[in-house]
Design a protein around this motif. Sequence first.
Motif, PDB file in Angstrom:
ATOM      1  N   ASN A   2       0.845  -1.189   0.000  1.00 43.96           N
ATOM      2  CA  ASN A   2       0.000   0.000   0.000  1.00 43.96           C
ATOM      3  C   ASN A   2       0.882   1.242   0.000  1.00 43.96           C
ATOM      4  N   ARG A   3       0.693   2.103  -0.986  1.00 52.62           N
ATOM      5  CA  ARG A   3       1.505   3.317  -1.100  1.00 52.62           C
ATOM      6  C   ARG A   3       0.765   4.552  -0.622  1.00 52.62           C
ATOM      7  N   PHE A   4      -0.438   4.395  -0.117  1.00 51.38           N
ATOM      8  CA  PHE A   4      -1.211   5.531   0.364  1.00 51.38           C
ATOM      9  C   PHE A   4      -0.985   5.694   1.859  1.00 51.38           C
ATOM     10  N   VAL A   5      -0.666   6.904   2.275  1.00 54.84           N
ATOM     11  CA  VAL A   5      -0.341   7.197   3.664  1.00 54.84           C
ATOM     12  C   VAL A   5      -1.038   8.498   4.061  1.00 54.84           C
ATOM     13  N   ARG A   6      -1.650   8.516   5.230  1.00 50.01           N
ATOM     14  CA  ARG A   6      -2.270   9.744   5.736  1.00 50.01           C
ATOM     15  C   ARG A   6      -1.167  10.650   6.279  1.00 50.01           C
ATOM     16  N   GLU A  14     -12.414   7.946  14.953  1.00 47.90           N
ATOM     17  CA  GLU A  14     -12.247   6.731  14.155  1.00 47.90           C
ATOM     18  C   GLU A  14     -13.605   6.127  13.820  1.00 47.90           C
ATOM     19  N   ILE A  15     -13.752   5.694  12.574  1.00 43.23           N
ATOM     20  CA  ILE A  15     -14.966   5.043  12.078  1.00 43.23           C
ATOM     21  C   ILE A  15     -14.610   3.596  11.750  1.00 43.23           C
ATOM     22  N   ARG A  16     -15.452   2.662  12.166  1.00 42.82           N
ATOM     23  CA  ARG A  16     -15.243   1.241  11.862  1.00 42.82           C
ATOM     24  C   ARG A  16     -16.326   0.766  10.908  1.00 42.82           C
ATOM     25  N   PHE A  17     -15.901   0.082   9.849  1.00 44.53           N
ATOM     26  CA  PHE A  17     -16.844  -0.460   8.878  1.00 44.53           C
ATOM     27  C   PHE A  17     -16.196  -1.641   8.174  1.00 44.53           C
ATOM     28  N   ARG A  18     -16.860  -2.188   7.144  1.00 43.68           N
ATOM     29  CA  ARG A  18     -16.359  -3.385   6.467  1.00 43.68           C
ATOM     30  C   ARG A  18     -16.254  -3.154   4.968  1.00 43.68           C
ATOM     31  N   ILE A  19     -15.174  -3.675   4.392  1.00 43.44           N
ATOM     32  CA  ILE A  19     -14.981  -3.684   2.946  1.00 43.44           C
ATOM     33  C   ILE A  19     -14.742  -5.138   2.552  1.00 43.44           C
ATOM     34  N   ASP A  20     -15.577  -5.664   1.690  1.00 46.15           N
ATOM     35  CA  ASP A  20     -15.470  -7.063   1.252  1.00 46.15           C
ATOM     36  C   ASP A  20     -15.347  -8.023   2.431  1.00 46.15           C
ATOM     37  N   GLY A  21     -16.095  -7.729   3.495  1.00 51.04           N
ATOM     38  CA  GLY A  21     -16.117  -8.591   4.668  1.00 51.04           C
ATOM     39  C   GLY A  21     -14.995  -8.370   5.659  1.00 51.04           C
ATOM     40  N   ARG A  22     -14.037  -7.540   5.335  1.00 50.63           N
ATOM     41  CA  ARG A  22     -12.894  -7.285   6.225  1.00 50.63           C
ATOM     42  C   ARG A  22     -13.137  -6.020   7.039  1.00 50.63           C
ATOM     43  N   GLY A  23     -12.970  -6.111   8.348  1.00 55.37           N
ATOM     44  CA  GLY A  23     -13.111  -4.955   9.212  1.00 55.37           C
ATOM     45  C   GLY A  23     -11.976  -3.968   8.978  1.00 55.37           C
ATOM     46  N   VAL A  24     -12.324  -2.700   8.776  1.00 57.48           N
ATOM     47  CA  VAL A  24     -11.334  -1.649   8.524  1.00 57.48           C
ATOM     48  C   VAL A  24     -11.706  -0.413   9.324  1.00 57.48           C
ATOM     49  N   ALA A  26     -11.351   4.072   9.367  1.00 59.13           N
ATOM     50  CA  ALA A  26     -11.095   5.321   8.658  1.00 59.13           C
ATOM     51  C   ALA A  26     -11.313   6.428   9.675  1.00 59.13           C
ATOM     52  N   LEU A  27     -11.163   7.642   9.249  1.00 56.03           N
ATOM     53  CA  LEU A  27     -11.419   8.773  10.129  1.00 56.03           C
ATOM     54  C   LEU A  27     -12.675   9.510   9.678  1.00 56.03           C
ATOM     55  N   GLU A  28     -13.393  10.037  10.646  1.00 59.33           N
ATOM     56  CA  GLU A  28     -14.613  10.785  10.358  1.00 59.33           C
ATOM     57  C   GLU A  28     -14.314  11.848   9.303  1.00 59.33           C
ATOM     58  N   GLY A  29     -15.152  11.908   8.270  1.00 61.95           N
ATOM     59  CA  GLY A  29     -14.959  12.862   7.192  1.00 61.95           C
ATOM     60  C   GLY A  29     -14.241  12.295   5.984  1.00 61.95           C
ATOM     61  N   MET A  36     -10.731   3.238   1.360  1.00 55.72           N
ATOM     62  CA  MET A  36     -10.359   2.034   0.620  1.00 55.72           C
ATOM     63  C   MET A  36      -8.876   2.043   0.278  1.00 55.72           C
ATOM     64  N   ARG A  37      -8.387   3.153  -0.234  1.00 53.73           N
ATOM     65  CA  ARG A  37      -6.985   3.228  -0.639  1.00 53.73           C
ATOM     66  C   ARG A  37      -6.059   3.156   0.578  1.00 53.73           C
ATOM     67  N   LEU A  38      -6.422   3.808   1.673  1.00 51.24           N
ATOM     68  CA  LEU A  38      -5.590   3.752   2.877  1.00 51.24           C
ATOM     69  C   LEU A  38      -5.557   2.362   3.505  1.00 51.24           C
ATOM     70  N   ASN A  39      -6.599   1.558   3.258  1.00 55.08           N
ATOM     71  CA  ASN A  39      -6.656   0.198   3.791  1.00 55.08           C
ATOM     72  C   ASN A  39      -6.200  -0.853   2.783  1.00 55.08           C
ATOM     73  N   GLY A  40      -5.615  -0.425   1.677  1.00 53.07           N
ATOM     74  CA  GLY A  40      -5.020  -1.351   0.724  1.00 53.07           C
ATOM     75  C   GLY A  40      -5.957  -1.938  -0.311  1.00 53.07           C
TER      76      GLY A  40
END
Length: 95
Positions: A2-6, A14-24, A26-29, A36-40
């Motif tokens: 992953n080349r994306f960095v905050r 912090e916000i918790r949600f799921r992408i393709d069944g995987r818990g990830v 993000a930050l509010e806003g 998606m990009r920050l989580n690979g």
Amino acid sequence: MNRFVRLAEHDRAEIRFRIDGRGVTALEGDTLLTAMRLNGFILRWSEFSDGPRAGFCLMGACQDCWVTTAEGGRLRACSTLVANDLSILTTPEVE
């Protein structure tokens, strides 16, 4: 890899949600695309080559960043904000 960095704004909730069944997280806003990009994750694979797509216009006009909710709805990843307990799929499930 992953080349994306905050680089800034680490002090949002912090916000918790799921992408393709995987818990990830993000930050509010953050938009779904940012999260998606920050989580690979990628949005989809290019239909013209073997490369990944990462969004195109980034303003909701080009149709390149559609994702599907677990309930079957469609969202534009570039203009939809993350929300707690949201569950999205990068590839719609086929029945």
